[in-house]
Design a protein around this motif. Structure first.
Motif, PDB file in Angstrom:
ATOM      1  N   HIS A 531     -22.759  -6.696  13.976  1.00  0.00           N
ATOM      2  CA  HIS A 531     -22.199  -7.988  14.376  1.00  0.00           C
ATOM      3  C   HIS A 531     -21.972  -8.901  13.162  1.00  0.00           C
ATOM      4  CE1 HIS A 531     -21.156 -10.252  17.933  1.00  0.00           C
ATOM      5  NE2 HIS A 531     -21.680 -11.339  17.395  1.00  0.00           N
ATOM      6  N   ALA A 532     -22.813  -8.713  12.137  1.00  0.00           N
ATOM      7  CA  ALA A 532     -22.718  -9.561  10.944  1.00  0.00           C
ATOM      8  C   ALA A 532     -21.475  -9.262  10.115  1.00  0.00           C
ATOM      9  CB  ALA A 532     -23.980  -9.397  10.085  1.00  0.00           C
ATOM     10  N   LEU A 533     -20.758  -8.185  10.459  1.00  0.00           N
ATOM     11  CA  LEU A 533     -19.510  -7.844   9.754  1.00  0.00           C
ATOM     12  C   LEU A 533     -18.341  -8.714  10.213  1.00  0.00           C
ATOM     13  CD1 LEU A 533     -19.829  -3.963  10.085  1.00  0.00           C
ATOM     14  CD2 LEU A 533     -19.663  -5.164   7.904  1.00  0.00           C
ATOM     15  N   ASN A 534     -18.486  -9.332  11.401  1.00  0.00           N
ATOM     16  CA  ASN A 534     -17.329  -9.945  12.071  1.00  0.00           C
ATOM     17  C   ASN A 534     -16.753 -11.174  11.385  1.00  0.00           C
ATOM     18  OD1 ASN A 534     -17.806  -7.972  13.899  1.00  0.00           O
ATOM     19  ND2 ASN A 534     -18.522  -9.289  15.549  1.00  0.00           N
ATOM     20  N   VAL A 535     -17.621 -12.014  10.842  1.00  0.00           N
ATOM     21  CA  VAL A 535     -17.152 -13.314  10.326  1.00  0.00           C
ATOM     22  C   VAL A 535     -17.629 -13.513   8.897  1.00  0.00           C
ATOM     23  CG1 VAL A 535     -17.236 -15.822  10.684  1.00  0.00           C
ATOM     24  CG2 VAL A 535     -17.225 -14.298  12.653  1.00  0.00           C
ATOM     25  N   PRO A 536     -16.716 -13.786   7.957  1.00  0.00           N
ATOM     26  CA  PRO A 536     -17.152 -14.051   6.584  1.00  0.00           C
ATOM     27  C   PRO A 536     -17.890 -15.388   6.478  1.00  0.00           C
ATOM     28  CG  PRO A 536     -14.771 -14.343   6.784  1.00  0.00           C
ATOM     29  CD  PRO A 536     -15.253 -13.828   8.098  1.00  0.00           C
ATOM     30  N   LEU A 537     -18.774 -15.487   5.500  1.00  0.00           N
ATOM     31  CA  LEU A 537     -19.475 -16.745   5.240  1.00  0.00           C
ATOM     32  C   LEU A 537     -18.506 -17.719   4.575  1.00  0.00           C
ATOM     33  CD1 LEU A 537     -22.826 -15.197   3.954  1.00  0.00           C
ATOM     34  CD2 LEU A 537     -22.332 -16.088   6.238  1.00  0.00           C
ATOM     35  N   GLN A 538     -18.542 -18.982   4.995  1.00  0.00           N
ATOM     36  CA  GLN A 538     -17.560 -19.965   4.528  1.00  0.00           C
ATOM     37  C   GLN A 538     -18.223 -21.283   4.158  1.00  0.00           C
ATOM     38  OE1 GLN A 538     -14.173 -20.019   7.421  1.00  0.00           O
ATOM     39  NE2 GLN A 538     -15.025 -18.076   8.096  1.00  0.00           N
ATOM     40  N   VAL A 539     -17.539 -22.039   3.318  1.00  0.00           N
ATOM     41  CA  VAL A 539     -18.036 -23.342   2.867  1.00  0.00           C
ATOM     42  C   VAL A 539     -18.346 -24.234   4.071  1.00  0.00           C
ATOM     43  CG1 VAL A 539     -17.403 -25.485   1.672  1.00  0.00           C
ATOM     44  CG2 VAL A 539     -16.868 -23.275   0.635  1.00  0.00           C
ATOM     45  N   SER A 540     -19.490 -24.911   4.021  1.00  0.00           N
ATOM     46  CA  SER A 540     -19.992 -25.879   5.014  1.00  0.00           C
ATOM     47  C   SER A 540     -20.642 -25.231   6.233  1.00  0.00           C
ATOM     48  CB  SER A 540     -18.933 -26.906   5.440  1.00  0.00           C
ATOM     49  OG  SER A 540     -18.071 -26.379   6.425  1.00  0.00           O
ATOM     50  N   MET A 541     -20.802 -23.914   6.212  1.00  0.00           N
ATOM     51  CA  MET A 541     -21.645 -23.271   7.233  1.00  0.00           C
ATOM     52  C   MET A 541     -23.114 -23.458   6.846  1.00  0.00           C
ATOM     53  SD  MET A 541     -19.941 -19.542   7.936  1.00  0.00           S
ATOM     54  CE  MET A 541     -18.647 -19.291   9.162  1.00  0.00           C
ATOM     55  N   THR A 542     -23.976 -23.478   7.854  1.00  0.00           N
ATOM     56  CA  THR A 542     -25.427 -23.426   7.612  1.00  0.00           C
ATOM     57  C   THR A 542     -25.896 -22.013   7.929  1.00  0.00           C
ATOM     58  OG1 THR A 542     -25.862 -24.072   9.893  1.00  0.00           O
ATOM     59  CG2 THR A 542     -25.821 -25.836   8.250  1.00  0.00           C
ATOM     60  N   VAL A 543     -26.934 -21.558   7.247  1.00  0.00           N
ATOM     61  CA  VAL A 543     -27.516 -20.256   7.572  1.00  0.00           C
ATOM     62  C   VAL A 543     -28.967 -20.232   7.103  1.00  0.00           C
ATOM     63  CG1 VAL A 543     -26.813 -19.094   5.414  1.00  0.00           C
ATOM     64  CG2 VAL A 543     -27.059 -17.750   7.523  1.00  0.00           C
ATOM     65  N   THR A 544     -29.825 -19.568   7.875  1.00  0.00           N
ATOM     66  CA  THR A 544     -31.224 -19.484   7.449  1.00  0.00           C
ATOM     67  C   THR A 544     -31.416 -18.314   6.478  1.00  0.00           C
ATOM     68  OG1 THR A 544     -31.848 -18.101   9.338  1.00  0.00           O
ATOM     69  CG2 THR A 544     -32.097 -20.485   9.601  1.00  0.00           C
ATOM     70  N   ASP A 545     -32.494 -18.392   5.732  1.00  0.00           N
ATOM     71  CA  ASP A 545     -32.890 -17.354   4.770  1.00  0.00           C
ATOM     72  C   ASP A 545     -34.337 -17.043   5.118  1.00  0.00           C
ATOM     73  OD1 ASP A 545     -33.802 -15.942   2.570  1.00  0.00           O
ATOM     74  OD2 ASP A 545     -33.276 -17.458   1.078  1.00  0.00           O
ATOM     75  N   GLU A 546     -34.549 -15.943   5.901  1.00  0.00           N
ATOM     76  CA  GLU A 546     -35.898 -15.726   6.450  1.00  0.00           C
ATOM     77  C   GLU A 546     -36.358 -14.266   6.471  1.00  0.00           C
ATOM     78  OE1 GLU A 546     -36.301 -16.535  10.714  1.00  0.00           O
ATOM     79  OE2 GLU A 546     -34.207 -17.142  10.771  1.00  0.00           O
ATOM     80  N   PRO A 547     -36.570 -13.671   5.299  1.00  0.00           N
ATOM     81  CA  PRO A 547     -37.168 -12.342   5.283  1.00  0.00           C
ATOM     82  C   PRO A 547     -38.631 -12.394   5.707  1.00  0.00           C
ATOM     83  CG  PRO A 547     -36.988 -13.195   3.052  1.00  0.00           C
ATOM     84  CD  PRO A 547     -36.338 -14.209   3.949  1.00  0.00           C
ATOM     85  N   GLY A 548     -39.183 -11.230   6.039  1.00  0.00           N
ATOM     86  CA  GLY A 548     -40.590 -11.180   6.441  1.00  0.00           C
ATOM     87  C   GLY A 548     -41.171  -9.798   6.248  1.00  0.00           C
ATOM     88  N   TYR A 549     -42.451  -9.687   6.541  1.00  0.00           N
ATOM     89  CA  TYR A 549     -43.101  -8.375   6.589  1.00  0.00           C
ATOM     90  C   TYR A 549     -44.242  -8.472   7.597  1.00  0.00           C
ATOM     91  CZ  TYR A 549     -46.040  -4.412   5.781  1.00  0.00           C
ATOM     92  OH  TYR A 549     -46.797  -3.296   5.995  1.00  0.00           O
ATOM     93  N   TYR A 550     -44.366  -7.441   8.458  1.00  0.00           N
ATOM     94  CA  TYR A 550     -45.326  -7.485   9.561  1.00  0.00           C
ATOM     95  C   TYR A 550     -46.120  -6.192   9.609  1.00  0.00           C
ATOM     96  CZ  TYR A 550     -41.792 -10.954  10.374  1.00  0.00           C
ATOM     97  OH  TYR A 550     -40.924 -11.981  10.177  1.00  0.00           O
ATOM     98  N   GLU A 551     -47.441  -6.321   9.574  1.00  0.00           N
ATOM     99  CA  GLU A 551     -48.326  -5.157   9.623  1.00  0.00           C
ATOM    100  C   GLU A 551     -49.073  -5.216  10.950  1.00  0.00           C
ATOM    101  OE1 GLU A 551     -51.455  -3.812   6.377  1.00  0.00           O
ATOM    102  OE2 GLU A 551     -49.375  -3.679   5.679  1.00  0.00           O
TER     103      GLU A 551
END
Length: 640
Positions: A531-551
């Motif tokens: 789904h992330a292929l559908n729309v390119p990232l563009q100026v003035s969009m917001t997006v989170t940056d949230e990697p993680g690791y779960y044990e």
């Protein structure tokens, strides 16, 4: 739970035609991610409370499909009547039905609760064995749900221009330009946040999302708003009418879509719309009805002539995602106040953990001094999350939380979308990691932030994992990329430091965020999912940056900031594409004692020091003397 399944199977047997299976999706009539209490049908039948999932009930089996965020939670919540199907690992629901149910089997679905996309995909898969998707005339779950919550009548409110930044008239004008370009004469808008955004209205029909249960239809010459009229004050009604929008009852959308199909809806308009008309006579060659296949329900689509439907993502999804200058300014300000609330919470929690539990605290790594605490003093995942909400509530423009706070200790932090309950939640533990993922709804913006902390002595393994997550978080936030790049291409940046150790996480890395709207907003995302292929990232969009690791059974780590996409100032401009980069708008420290500095590069250490220095400067006006001392210590300059 067994009674519910038995009752449903009885209704399936007596249904005409007889149903061999029943699909129960999570979504409502608007394909919402988060739904109101009366629309939580899948939760009611299965007992699983996660926001994503699909239930299938056959004569002898009950299966639940959900994604990687919820595998652990579903395992804990499903009774032995149910079997968990792991999306991405087990066969998909349509493949399973096709492979396991007999030829010509009838599979029931409420057409109001499934999107056009999904229904068509299922029909195609079922056709292999002449299986049929049967639209039920009523929702069978509603028939067995004795104490189904009533529909609420919460007021619709105007969202003022000082926060919206763009008038309804301008939004309608832009939409009609797009209709003309696509040779469409009308569009059916079903996503709740799109209706709210287009008409500059907000409400409280769904917990945590300031939306109204409503549909909209916009044609070249008219505009309609379908809502329970009891929710609309005369003031709101007047402002809608001034923009040429007619208010109609929520239930009228069904017959009006049929009128739209036969080109009779404009004539039924009673509000004067001459100011908005984009097609003044009958010579228009626009003949299509625009429907978003991902958000429009099958019930409404079924009333249209399929040959005259434009199945295309709603133009409002992208328009809403491209924040205007007023929205961007509001989001930045909301995140500053929100960051101040998070720091005030950490100062409070640090003191409590030391006083009640003898913890060494946020800054030191000593052993826990055993303290006997009274039952009244104990801290739980719920009581501390309530305290965090209190700090947010003291801030200007606060309207509520943007999602249920994920407040999780130790093993619970490994449940990606954990939701603590007062009766069963864990007590805070100075020897365990504490992860909190939370956000607020403010009139000027929506927030979402995650921090992971430890008030005792973290293990070397926990530090290495935290540092790997931080390295991925920094790498993504510092990315520069050409125009036209989508989130699928960037997702790997946050994972590479984890992959180095053979670690990973089962969720996407970033989602858009609304402007006093939904906390999860498309159409773009940063993810390994197609789904992330559908729309390119563009100026003035917001997006989170949230990697993680779960044990599982041990701990979980996630770090999350909101970013805004801007033009990058690169030395060169290969291919004349123009390059983009990110600005962080979330401000709260990363816990220094959880970082293994020897694993950071000099550039990463420099970035950390710069970010922390900005935190100090930006949050200072909100801190009292004690809080400021704590913040200075939490953001002090570090070296390798």
């Amino acid at each position: 739970m067994a009674d519910i399944l038995a009752s449903l199977r009885s209704l399936m047997a007596s249904h005409s035609p007889h149903l061999d299976a029943l699909l129960v999706p999570s979504e409502d009539s608007h394909q919402s991610e988060y739904v109101s209490a009366r629309d939580k049908r899948r939760q009611f039948v299965s007992g699983f409370t996660g926001s994503a999932g699909l239930a299938l009930i056959t004569k002898h089996e009950a299966r639940l499909w959900t994604d990687g965020r919820y595998f652990l939670q579903a395992t804990q919540q499903l009774s032995d009547q149910w079997k968990l199907m792991r999306m991405g690992e087990d066969s998909s629901v349509d493949a399973w039905i096709s492979d396991n149910l007999q030829r010509e089997a009838a599979i029931g679905i409420d057409p109001w609760s499934v999107s056009v996309d999904m229904a068509q995909r299922w029909e195609q898969a079922f056709a292999k064995k002449k299986q049929k998707l049967v639209q039920t005339s009523t929702n069978l779950v509603d028939e067995v749900w004795k104490n189904r919550p009533p529909a609420e009548t919460n007021p619709v409110v105007d969202h003022p221009l000082e926060f919206a930044g763009c008038s309804v008239a301008d939004k309608l004008k832009d939409l009609r330009v797009k209709l003309t370009k696509e040779k469409a004469r009308g569009v059916i808008i079903t996503a709740l946040d799109e209706v709210a955004w287009l008409y500059n209205i907000r409400g409280s029909d769904v917990s945590y999302s300031p939306v109204v249960h409503a549909f909209a239809i916009v044609t070249l010459n008219s505009a309609f708003f379908y809502v329970d009229k009891r929710k609309v004050s005369s003031k709101v009604s007047s402002s809608l009418q001034e923009n040429g929008i007619e208010v109609r009852e929520y239930g009228a959308v069904s017959s009006d879509v049929a009128m739209l199909a036969s080109n009779q809806l404009d004539q039924a308009m009673t509000v004067n719309t001459s100011q908005n008309g984009a097609c003044e006579n009958d010579t228009c060659d626009n003949d299509l009805i625009w429907v978003d296949p991902a958000s429009c329900c099958y019930a409404l689509f079924s009333k249209l002539d399929a040959n005259k439907v434009l199945l295309l993502q709603s133009s409002l999804a992208l328009a809403k995602a491209l924040k205007n200058p007023v929205e961007l300014e509001g989001l930045k300000n909301a995140h500053i106040r929100d960051g101040a609330a998070v720091v005030q919470f950490l100062v409070w929690l640090d003191k409590q953990m030391q006083e009640i539990y003898g913890a060494s605290g946020y800054f030191l790594e000593g052993e826990v001094a055993s303290k006997k605490r009274s039952e009244t003093m104990k801290l739980t995942e719920v009581t501390v999350s309530d305290k965090l909400e209190g700090f947010r509530a003291s801030k200007e423009h606060f309207r509520g939380l943007s999602f249920p706070t994920i407040s999780s200790v130790g093993p619970n932090a490994a449940i990606i979308h954990y939701s603590p309950q007062a009766e069963t939640c864990a007590e805070l533990d100075p020897n365990s990691i504490y992860l909190f993922d939370s956000g607020g709804q403010y009139l000027d913006g929506t927030t979402d932030i995650t921090r992971t902390v430890h008030f005792g002595k973290p293990s070397a393994h926990e530090k290495a994992c935290y540092t790997s997550v931080l390295k991925g978080h920094i790498a993504l936030g510092n990315a520069r990329f050409p125009n036209g790049t989508n989130g699928y291409a960037l997702d790997i940046l946050a994972r590479i430091p984890l992959w180095r150790y053979g670690l990973d996480y089962r969720h996407g890395t970033g989602h858009g965020i609304g402007s006093y709207l939904n906390v999860h907003e498309g159409p773009h995302q940063i993810s390994f999912r197609p789904h992330a292929l559908n729309v390119p990232l563009q100026v003035s969009m917001t997006v989170t940056d949230e990697p993680g690791y779960y044990e599982d059974g041990s701990f979980g780590i996630r770090l999350e900031n909101v970013l805004v996409i801007k033009e990058a100032d690169t030395e060169f401009n290969f291919g004349d594409k123009g390059y983009l980069s990110f600005d962080h708008i979330t401000w709260a420290p990363y816990q220094l004692k959880l970082i293994d500095m020897s694993l950071l590069t000099p550039e990463e250490i420099q970035w950390l020091n710069t970010y922390h220095s900005k935190c100090r400067e930006i949050l200072a006006p909100y801190m009292d003397k004690n809080e400021m001392e704590w913040l200075k210590k939490a953001t002090e300059t570090v070296s390798a």
